[in-house]
Design an enzyme around this catalytic site. Structure first.
Site, PDB file in Angstrom:
ATOM      1  N   LYS A  70      75.446  45.605  68.491  1.00  0.00           N
ATOM      2  CA  LYS A  70      75.171  44.866  67.256  1.00  0.00           C
ATOM      3  C   LYS A  70      75.517  45.747  66.058  1.00  0.00           C
ATOM      4  CE  LYS A  70      70.873  43.870  65.860  1.00  0.00           C
ATOM      5  NZ  LYS A  70      70.798  44.450  64.480  1.00  0.00           N
ATOM      6  N   GLU A  93      68.968  37.460  59.425  1.00  0.00           N
ATOM      7  CA  GLU A  93      67.637  37.949  59.071  1.00  0.00           C
ATOM      8  C   GLU A  93      67.296  37.578  57.636  1.00  0.00           C
ATOM      9  OE1 GLU A  93      64.991  42.090  59.029  1.00  0.00           O
ATOM     10  OE2 GLU A  93      66.994  42.071  59.913  1.00  0.00           O
ATOM     11  N   ASP A 149      67.754  49.834  66.084  1.00  0.00           N
ATOM     12  CA  ASP A 149      67.581  51.054  65.296  1.00  0.00           C
ATOM     13  C   ASP A 149      66.265  51.017  64.526  1.00  0.00           C
ATOM     14  OD1 ASP A 149      68.349  49.160  63.424  1.00  0.00           O
ATOM     15  OD2 ASP A 149      70.087  50.273  62.682  1.00  0.00           O
ATOM     16  N   GLU A 195      76.024  45.575  61.502  1.00  0.00           N
ATOM     17  CA  GLU A 195      75.620  44.852  60.313  1.00  0.00           C
ATOM     18  C   GLU A 195      76.749  44.785  59.293  1.00  0.00           C
ATOM     19  OE1 GLU A 195      71.014  46.574  60.586  1.00  0.00           O
ATOM     20  OE2 GLU A 195      72.140  46.749  58.703  1.00  0.00           O
TER      21      GLU A 195
END
Length: 263
Positions: A111, A180, A44, A113
């Site tokens: 994926k 990350e 994204d 988050e």
């Protein structure tokens, strides 16, 4: 031969490294996959690098499905991982519908988050035949909550939370974990506790794989470059040569180096 999750797990079991790059169209999907990148991430991040937006928040499921389909047409055997965009998985039903849309468009894994609150959805996805990668640490969809793009896990409480979230995500059935912007020593600690393949970006060199935004590693992103980025398009090399150099550097352990890590 096409890369599958079994391929990624085999690479990990052999103590080797694998690579991941963001790609958003057929042309670059063809180039990146031919250069040896095992996982293409239809991120994204396209909201910023393609659409010129300030964050990933405005990106829609429809846009992600469109770019996933484009990548699928050009891909030459890489595993395609696609991002579920902001608020497309606020409920389990919504998450299942959004994930199905990306899988139908050509993704092999989705994926998403978040931490432990995702676990019921991760399990539902796995039970329904949809592998999931859980993204932890700095999660860009939560940039407004964090107050900016900041390193996560620098105090005792958030370090423990990341460890707990990691174990919970794996127990729920996460096929891959991605971290990350966390301190490299915390990443090394987590690597001793989890068994799923781990991808890092700004998380040090102990992970099984690395990911970068394609435009960043080609040195064409305007503005300030993040600490964890290395420009591989130097010395007059071609784009294909830069991608090949990235693959080689990840696999031989020369990227990331200490200059790309957070302490």
């Amino acid at each position: 031969m096409a890369v599958t999750l079994s391929t990624i797990n085999k690479i990990k079991s052999q103590g080797e490294k694998f690579t991941c790059l963001t790609t958003y169209d057929a042309t670059f999907a063809n180039l990146v996959s031919r250069a040896g990148v095992e996982i293409i991430l239809v991120g994204d991040s396209l909201g910023m690098v393609l659409q010129g937006r300030e964050s990933t928040v405005p990106v829609s499921v429809e846009e992600m499905a469109y770019h996933t389909a484009c990548v699928r047409r050009g891909n030459q055997g890489a595993l395609i991982m696609s991002d579920l965009p902001f608020m497309s998985y606020a409920t389990e039903a919504q998450g299942l519908e959004s994930a199905a849309a990306l899988m139908r468009a050509g993704a092999h894994i989705v994926k998403l988050e978040g931490g432990q609150w995702l676990c019921p959805l991760v399990k539902k996805l796995a039970d329904g035949g949809i592998p999931a990668c859980v993204h932890l640490g700095l999660t860009p969809q939560s940039v407004n909550k964090f107050g900016g793009y900041k390193v996560q896990g620098r105090d005792a409480a958030t370090r423990q939370q990341l460890i707990d979230d990691s174990l919970a995500a794996e127990a729920a059935g996460a096929a891959i974990l991605l971290y990350e912007c966390i301190p490299s020593d915390l990443m090394s600690e987590i690597m001793k506790k989890v068994h799923a393949p781990v991808i890092g970006i700004g998380a040090g060199g102990s992970t099984d794989g690395q990911v970068l935004v394609l435009h960043d590693m080609l040195g064409i992103t305007p503005g300030k470059t993040a600490k964890f980025v290395r420009n591989f398009m130097v010395g007059g090399v071609s784009i294909a040569g830069a991608v090949e150099a990235y693959v080689k550097a990840v696999k031989d352990g020369s990227f990331p180096s200490t200059e790309h890590e957070f302490e």
